[in-house]
Structure formats: C-alpha cells, structure tokens
Design a protein around this motif. Structure first.
Motif, PDB file in Angstrom:
ATOM      1  N   ARG A 158       0.334  -8.318 -45.628  1.00 28.13           N
ATOM      2  CA  ARG A 158       0.859  -8.989 -44.433  1.00 28.13           C
ATOM      3  C   ARG A 158       0.047  -8.607 -43.200  1.00 28.13           C
ATOM      4  N   ASN A 159      -0.300  -7.337 -43.078  1.00 27.36           N
ATOM      5  CA  ASN A 159      -1.039  -6.878 -41.905  1.00 27.36           C
ATOM      6  C   ASN A 159      -2.491  -7.350 -41.909  1.00 27.36           C
ATOM      7  N   VAL A 160      -3.049  -7.591 -43.104  1.00 28.71           N
ATOM      8  CA  VAL A 160      -4.397  -8.164 -43.180  1.00 28.71           C
ATOM      9  C   VAL A 160      -4.364  -9.627 -42.752  1.00 28.71           C
ATOM     10  N   CYS A 161      -3.325 -10.340 -43.181  1.00 26.16           N
ATOM     11  CA  CYS A 161      -3.203 -11.763 -42.841  1.00 26.16           C
ATOM     12  C   CYS A 161      -2.787 -11.969 -41.388  1.00 26.16           C
ATOM     13  N   CYS A 162      -2.081 -11.007 -40.826  1.00 26.74           N
ATOM     14  CA  CYS A 162      -1.603 -11.116 -39.440  1.00 26.74           C
ATOM     15  C   CYS A 162      -2.022  -9.875 -38.658  1.00 26.74           C
ATOM     16  N   GLY A 216     -10.892 -15.306 -28.074  1.00 31.20           N
ATOM     17  CA  GLY A 216     -11.384 -16.534 -28.693  1.00 31.20           C
ATOM     18  C   GLY A 216     -11.233 -16.573 -30.196  1.00 31.20           C
ATOM     19  N   GLU A 217     -10.734 -15.491 -30.796  1.00 28.19           N
ATOM     20  CA  GLU A 217     -10.593 -15.441 -32.253  1.00 28.19           C
ATOM     21  C   GLU A 217      -9.179 -15.820 -32.687  1.00 28.19           C
ATOM     22  N   MET A 218      -9.089 -16.306 -33.919  1.00 26.64           N
ATOM     23  CA  MET A 218      -7.800 -16.725 -34.470  1.00 26.64           C
ATOM     24  C   MET A 218      -7.710 -16.325 -35.942  1.00 26.64           C
ATOM     25  N   PRO A 219      -6.658 -15.601 -36.323  1.00 27.51           N
ATOM     26  CA  PRO A 219      -6.457 -15.306 -37.746  1.00 27.51           C
ATOM     27  C   PRO A 219      -5.755 -16.479 -38.424  1.00 27.51           C
ATOM     28  N   LEU A 220      -6.083 -16.710 -39.670  1.00 32.28           N
ATOM     29  CA  LEU A 220      -5.496 -17.848 -40.376  1.00 32.28           C
ATOM     30  C   LEU A 220      -5.483 -17.569 -41.872  1.00 32.28           C
ATOM     31  N   LEU A 221      -4.502 -18.121 -42.546  1.00 31.93           N
ATOM     32  CA  LEU A 221      -4.434 -18.036 -44.004  1.00 31.93           C
ATOM     33  C   LEU A 221      -4.884 -19.379 -44.554  1.00 31.93           C
ATOM     34  N   THR A 222      -5.959 -19.372 -45.336  1.00 37.67           N
ATOM     35  CA  THR A 222      -6.594 -20.621 -45.760  1.00 37.67           C
ATOM     36  C   THR A 222      -6.650 -20.738 -47.283  1.00 37.67           C
ATOM     37  N   THR A 223      -7.045 -21.912 -47.738  1.00 36.99           N
ATOM     38  CA  THR A 223      -7.250 -22.143 -49.167  1.00 36.99           C
ATOM     39  C   THR A 223      -8.443 -21.323 -49.657  1.00 36.99           C
ATOM     40  N   HIS A 224      -8.277 -20.637 -50.770  1.00 39.09           N
ATOM     41  CA  HIS A 224      -9.367 -19.823 -51.318  1.00 39.09           C
ATOM     42  C   HIS A 224     -10.450 -20.724 -51.917  1.00 39.09           C
ATOM     43  N   MET A 226      -5.884 -30.563 -41.947  1.00 38.13           N
ATOM     44  CA  MET A 226      -4.634 -30.276 -41.246  1.00 38.13           C
ATOM     45  C   MET A 226      -4.747 -28.983 -40.443  1.00 38.13           C
ATOM     46  N   GLU A 227      -5.393 -27.980 -41.013  1.00 41.28           N
ATOM     47  CA  GLU A 227      -5.579 -26.718 -40.289  1.00 41.28           C
ATOM     48  C   GLU A 227      -6.524 -26.905 -39.108  1.00 41.28           C
ATOM     49  N   LEU A 228      -7.581 -27.667 -39.309  1.00 46.17           N
ATOM     50  CA  LEU A 228      -8.511 -27.947 -38.209  1.00 46.17           C
ATOM     51  C   LEU A 228      -7.824 -28.749 -37.105  1.00 46.17           C
ATOM     52  N   PRO A 260      -7.180 -14.782 -46.346  1.00 44.20           N
ATOM     53  CA  PRO A 260      -7.071 -14.574 -44.898  1.00 44.20           C
ATOM     54  C   PRO A 260      -8.454 -14.603 -44.256  1.00 44.20           C
ATOM     55  N   VAL A 261      -8.568 -15.250 -43.113  1.00 46.20           N
ATOM     56  CA  VAL A 261      -9.844 -15.320 -42.401  1.00 46.20           C
ATOM     57  C   VAL A 261      -9.598 -15.093 -40.912  1.00 46.20           C
ATOM     58  N   ILE A 262     -10.660 -14.723 -40.216  1.00 51.46           N
ATOM     59  CA  ILE A 262     -10.619 -14.613 -38.755  1.00 51.46           C
ATOM     60  C   ILE A 262     -11.720 -15.509 -38.211  1.00 51.46           C
ATOM     61  N   LEU A 263     -11.335 -16.472 -37.378  1.00 54.40           N
ATOM     62  CA  LEU A 263     -12.256 -17.505 -36.913  1.00 54.40           C
ATOM     63  C   LEU A 263     -12.586 -17.343 -35.432  1.00 54.40           C
ATOM     64  N   THR A 264     -13.815 -17.707 -35.084  1.00 57.06           N
ATOM     65  CA  THR A 264     -14.225 -17.723 -33.679  1.00 57.06           C
ATOM     66  C   THR A 264     -14.035 -19.139 -33.152  1.00 57.06           C
ATOM     67  N   VAL A 265     -12.869 -19.399 -32.598  1.00 51.78           N
ATOM     68  CA  VAL A 265     -12.572 -20.740 -32.084  1.00 51.78           C
ATOM     69  C   VAL A 265     -13.366 -21.005 -30.809  1.00 51.78           C
ATOM     70  N   TRP A 266     -13.470 -20.000 -29.973  1.00 48.73           N
ATOM     71  CA  TRP A 266     -14.265 -20.082 -28.747  1.00 48.73           C
ATOM     72  C   TRP A 266     -15.158 -18.852 -28.643  1.00 48.73           C
ATOM     73  N   THR A 267     -16.383 -19.042 -28.211  1.00 53.15           N
ATOM     74  CA  THR A 267     -17.195 -17.903 -27.786  1.00 53.15           C
ATOM     75  C   THR A 267     -17.048 -17.804 -26.265  1.00 53.15           C
ATOM     76  N   PRO A 268     -17.274 -16.634 -25.688  1.00 52.27           N
ATOM     77  CA  PRO A 268     -17.159 -16.519 -24.223  1.00 52.27           C
ATOM     78  C   PRO A 268     -18.063 -17.502 -23.481  1.00 52.27           C
ATOM     79  N   GLU A 269     -19.266 -17.737 -24.019  1.00 55.14           N
ATOM     80  CA  GLU A 269     -20.207 -18.655 -23.366  1.00 55.14           C
ATOM     81  C   GLU A 269     -19.679 -20.089 -23.390  1.00 55.14           C
ATOM     82  N   GLU A 270     -19.114 -20.490 -24.517  1.00 59.97           N
ATOM     83  CA  GLU A 270     -18.580 -21.853 -24.631  1.00 59.97           C
ATOM     84  C   GLU A 270     -17.418 -22.065 -23.668  1.00 59.97           C
TER      85      GLU A 270
END
Length: 345
Positions: free
Chosen positions: A127-131, A140-148, A212-214, A166-176
């Motif tokens: 649970r703590n890895v996923c959240c 700018g990062e977002m944790p998400l549970l995705t299809t393997h 749907m996740e995107l 579980p993944v951690i995504l860079t939705v925004w970079t500071p420059e963007e």
C-alpha cells in the motif's frame, strides 16, 4: 458520476482541487488551478489555428534526424522503480490498525498471529509503495497504479483482477509549468510530448497507461488523448507504449499503420523496431500478417475465411484490410509489390 459525461466530471475535479488548494493558499484563483490541472481550458480558443489542424492524419515519411532526436529523448527517460526509489520499505502504520488487521486475518484465515502479522505488514508495504507520502514526491509528479506490461487479456481473468504495477509519473517538469504555451499549436505540441513522456515513464516502470487513466491525468477526453497519441505516432514514426500497442488490448491501428508504412519504405524488421521503439517480434508479426492479408485480398478471399486460414480475429483482419486499401489504389499495385517480393502470381 454514473450517467454523467466527462465535462461534468472535469468540473467536479476543478472544484475539488480549488477547494483543496485554498485550504493552503487562500488567495489562489480558479485560473491558477486551471493552469496546473487543465491548461487546455485556457488556450483552446486562442488560435492561431484549431485543434483539428494539429492532428496528423497520414503517416509521415521516415526522417532519420527526427528519429535520432526522439531516440535520444526516449532513451533519457529512465525513472527508477517506486520500490527502488523509495529506498527502505515503509512498514509504518498505526499500531491499532496493524493489530486490528492481524486479528481479522487470524479470525478469517485461521492463521497464527505471527504469520497473520507478516501478511498484514506485506499488505501495508504494498500500500505504501502504491501510495507514497507527499514528501517522497517531487513537484509535478503523480503516483498511479497501472496495468502491468505482462497483464495480457484472458477470458479466465476478469479485468479488475489483472496484474498491476505502481508507477510515479512526471506530469509536469518545472520548466514546462513555468513556460506553459498560450496558443493552440504550441500547447498541443507540448501536450503530445507530455503524454508520450508519461507513457514511456510508466513503461520503464513495468506499467502501461490506459486512455482512461491519461484522460484523468491530463483532464482531456480519452477520444482527444487517443487522437493526440495517434497524431504523434504518425508524425514521428514511433509506437507509444499503451495497453493497445504492447498487449494488443484495443482497436487502435495507428501503430500497425506506422510499422507497415516503414516496411513499405524498405526498412527491415530490425530497423523498424529501432525506429518505432517497438519489439522486433511484434513488428515481424504485423508485417507478416499484413502481407498474408494482402495476398488473400488479391485473390478475393472474404474476411471470414481469412480469419480461419490465418487464425486471426476478424477485427485484426479488418484492420489490415483497411491498411491494404489505404496503401494501394488498385490490384495492379498489389501485384507489382508482391512480384517485387518474389511472389509468383
């Protein structure tokens, strides 16, 4: 949200985010929140062109310079797995929760207290890895549970029980975020890059992002997300990793179209795999199926018989028939191509 459309859901998301932001930053405005969660709402009517003008409808010819640029960009995407990035496993949870869960497992599963506690700690760790905690994430990062990446479709396993990652995504970079464009073409160009980046980030962490996740990540309808991905693939001869392209769990034919287009330009399977960032096995499968359908189409075999002969689904056969009609104007062109390939007709 049953029965409601995505527009209504988006309004609810904006209201919830605005309320949460104002708890910390009382003076924050709706426009400032929109800039982060839905910039498209601020620029979609600001020209100088329309959304549809930025959507490519045909596959571009391969450009080695463009391919080299994107190869470098994609190769630079190397996120660490959440378990690696978070370091020591997080077992923290209130003692009362651990005790309550341990007693529950003991009662329901009839296990000893030591084994039950170990199971509970494993669940807490997952649970703590996923959240992950907020302090473990960067701006700018977002944790998400995705299809393997190995969660192939199966009639024996319901979708909700498919393996996830579980993944951690860079939705925004500071420059963007600091230089977000204010016109339609510039913003959509940036949005395509952001979508592609998070898809490859997820893939490098053994995950795949669904439309749907995107849709929820970028607050744009799944239809438009799909159009933007397809446009990017056609523009740069790339295959973006999604459940549809990696697991063949969808009806998008763009990646097949890109592969076939490169094949008809004379590139080998190995070269196509390098250009598109797709697996050689998948590329070879697409090319082989296309040529088999092409021959059967030339001899007038109906689609339902093609499926039996090739042992492929009717949907896949129809997709390749669409590609045949797209790339060849008449049967004479097909004959010429097959003769050049050494097929005796």
């Amino acid at each position: 949200m049953a029965g409601e459309d995505f527009t209504q859901a988006r309004k609810m998301v904006l209201a919830a985010c605005l309320k949460r932001y104002q708890q910390v930053f009382p003076r924050v405005t709706k426009e400032q929140v929109l800039l982060i969660i839905d910039p498209w709402a601020r620029v979609r009517r600001k020209g100088p062109s329309r959304y549809t003008d930025q959507i490519r409808t045909s596959v571009a010819l391969h450009n080695e310079e463009d391919s080299a640029y994107w190869r470098q960009q994609i190769d630079s995407i190397r996120p660490a797995l959440p378990t690696t990035r978070l370091g020591t496993l997080d077992l923290s949870a209130p003692a009362s929760v651990i005790n309550a869960l341990t007693n529950f497992v003991c009662t329901e599963a009839r296990l000893g207290k030591a084994v039950a506690r170990q199971l509970v700690e494993e669940v807490i760790t997952l649970r703590n890895v996923c959240c992950p905690r907020t302090r473990q994430l960067q701006s700018g990062e977002m944790p998400l549970l995705t299809t393997h990446v190995r969660a192939h479709l199966s009639e024996e396993v319901a979708t909700r029980f498919r393996r996830q990652a579980p993944v951690i995504l860079t939705v925004w970079t500071p420059e963007e975020l600091a230089n977000c464009p204010h016109t339609v073409p510039d913003y959509l160009e940036l949005l395509k890059k952001r979508i592609v980046r998070v898809c490859f980030e997820a893939h490098r962490q053994n995950g795949l992002l669904t439309l749907m996740e995107l849709q929820w990540i970028f607050q744009m309808s799944s239809v438009r997300i799909s159009e933007l991905i397809c446009s990017f693939e056609k523009d740069h001869n790339l295959v973006v990793p999604t459940p549809g392209t990696v697991l063949d769990a969808g009806r998008s034919i763009t990646h097949k179209e890109v592969v076939v287009s490169l094949h008809l330009q004379g590139y080998t399977v190995k070269e196509i795999a390098r250009i598109t960032h797709h697996s050689p096995r998948a590329v070879d499968n697409y090319v082989g199926t296309f040529e088999a359908v092409l021959i059967l189409y030339l001899f007038g075999m109906p689609p339902h018989l093609m499926t039996r002969l090739l042992r492929k689904g009717i949907t896949l056969v129809k997709e390749h028939l669409e590609l045949v009609k797209e790339f060849y104007r008449d049967q004479q062109e097909i004959r010429k191509y097959l003769v050049a390939k050494g097929v005796r007709i």
